[in-house]
Design a protein around this motif. Structure first.
Motif, PDB file in Angstrom:
ATOM      1  N   ASN A 162       8.993  60.573  27.070  1.00  0.00           N
ATOM      2  CA  ASN A 162       9.320  61.528  28.121  1.00  0.00           C
ATOM      3  C   ASN A 162      10.338  60.869  29.052  1.00  0.00           C
ATOM      4  O   ASN A 162       9.955  60.061  29.904  1.00  0.00           O
ATOM      5  CB  ASN A 162       8.032  61.898  28.869  1.00  0.00           C
ATOM      6  N   SER A 237       9.679  62.497  35.561  1.00  0.00           N
ATOM      7  CA  SER A 237       9.884  62.603  34.119  1.00  0.00           C
ATOM      8  C   SER A 237      10.534  63.951  33.807  1.00  0.00           C
ATOM      9  O   SER A 237      10.377  64.928  34.556  1.00  0.00           O
ATOM     10  CB  SER A 237       8.557  62.476  33.371  1.00  0.00           C
ATOM     11  N   TRP A 239       9.721  66.042  31.614  1.00  0.00           N
ATOM     12  CA  TRP A 239       8.688  67.057  31.415  1.00  0.00           C
ATOM     13  C   TRP A 239       8.367  67.770  32.723  1.00  0.00           C
ATOM     14  O   TRP A 239       8.205  68.978  32.779  1.00  0.00           O
ATOM     15  CB  TRP A 239       7.437  66.380  30.866  1.00  0.00           C
ATOM     16  N   ILE A 264       4.123  59.625  26.136  1.00  0.00           N
ATOM     17  CA  ILE A 264       3.025  60.582  26.062  1.00  0.00           C
ATOM     18  C   ILE A 264       2.194  60.192  24.850  1.00  0.00           C
ATOM     19  O   ILE A 264       2.684  60.210  23.719  1.00  0.00           O
ATOM     20  CB  ILE A 264       3.552  62.018  25.919  1.00  0.00           C
ATOM     21  N   LEU A 293      10.843  68.715  24.624  1.00  0.00           N
ATOM     22  CA  LEU A 293      11.692  67.786  25.341  1.00  0.00           C
ATOM     23  C   LEU A 293      13.140  67.843  24.834  1.00  0.00           C
ATOM     24  O   LEU A 293      14.077  67.665  25.592  1.00  0.00           O
ATOM     25  CB  LEU A 293      11.152  66.362  25.214  1.00  0.00           C
TER      26      LEU A 293
END
Length: 296
Positions: A162, A237, A239, A264, A293
């Protein structure tokens, strides 16, 4: 207990076969061993179960009672064993997963909904917690974590990386200007979330003056909210902020600066990864997290 089960199993096979020799063949035992098991069972129960002579076997009333109940019990055991073995090869049964509150709400909930739709025999139970690494006591099958402790005795599988970045709201950058180098961060308002980020900031700046931390918190979502409100530059991050970046609510800061990605990972008990429901879930998560992602 093992001897008792063997005696009952032998008795049921004798009752079904009609002869000791046929029962012995089905059990894979000698005729003497099969006869001995029957005698031991009758002696233990204190009743005659089978009337037998050289040609014929017949159940006594007590034998009929035992055969009816024991037959059902053995059949139920067979069914249970079949179900357990099926779960080793086919995804089924309850799947208990724990992760952090923010991850579940922001990303994982729709992914697990898709997984449950594709695997109707699996019952997904997704729980949230501040820390999602202690699954031995909690009884979860999988914990989904971000930068988990390195000394965990659990099996760890990396699902995806990430990427991290610095970002800030357009309002803040218009008001305070955009930093041109990491050295400029010393005169900006910076938001830090947790001890991991403090280490990342130190590694980022090296010998440069430390960041001017105007706000700090142990809550990553609160740090994001402050950044959206124009309070300063935050390290997040991809995410967590990809939607904000796409919508223009946040903008990258120093995009050429490379930061270590957050991993992750899934944690589970050794051996659990061979269970079909766990294996299929981990494979599904890896595919969809990477896809999400990449799109971000």
């Amino acid at each position: 207990m093992a001897d008792r089960f063997a005696e009952i199993e032998s008795f049921v096979k004798i009752a079904e076969s009609g002869t000791l020799s046929e029962a012995a063949k089905r059990l894979g035992l000698s005729l003497a061993a099969t006869s001995r098991r029957l005698s031991q069972l009758e002696q233990r129960l204190g009743v005659m179960l089978i009337r037998r002579n050289s040609r014929h076997l017949s159940l006594t009333d007590e034998g009929s009672l035992l055969y009816e109940g024991a037959g059902r019990a053995l059949s139920a055991i067979d069914d249970i064993e079949t179900d357990v073995m099926r779960r080793a090869t086919e995804a089924s049964g309850p799947l208990r997963v724990v992760t952090t509150i923010g991850a579940a709400r922001m990303r994982l909930a729709p992914i697990f909904r898709q997984y449950a739709t594709l695997h109707p025999d699996v019952t997904v139970h997704l729980e949230t917690a501040e820390q999602a690494t202690n699954i031995v006591e909690s009884g979860h099958d999988i914990a989904l974590c971000f930068d988990p402790p390195p000394d965990s005795a659990l099996t760890m599988k990396r699902l995806t990386d990430n990427p991290r970045l610095l970002c800030a709201a357009p309002d803040y950058l218009n008001r305070r200007g955009r930093p041109g180098s990491v050295h400029d961060l010393a005169v900006h308002d910076n938001i830090v979330a947790g001890p991991v980020q403090q280490d990342l900031w130190r590694n980022l700046l090296g010998d440069a003056p430390g960041p001017r931390v105007t706000l700090s918190t142990n809550d990553g979502e609160l740090a994001r909210a402050w950044a959206l409100d124009g309070a300063g530059i935050v390290l997040k991050s991809m995410w967590e902020v990809s939607d904000d970046l796409d919508a223009g609510r946040l903008q990258p800061v120093l995009p050429d600066v490379t930061l270590p990605a957050a991993s992750i990972v899934a944690l589970y008990m050794p051996g659990q990864g061979e269970m079909a429901k766990v294996r299929s879930c981990l494979d599904f998560l890896a595919r969809h997290l990477n896809k999400g992602l990449a799109a971000a």
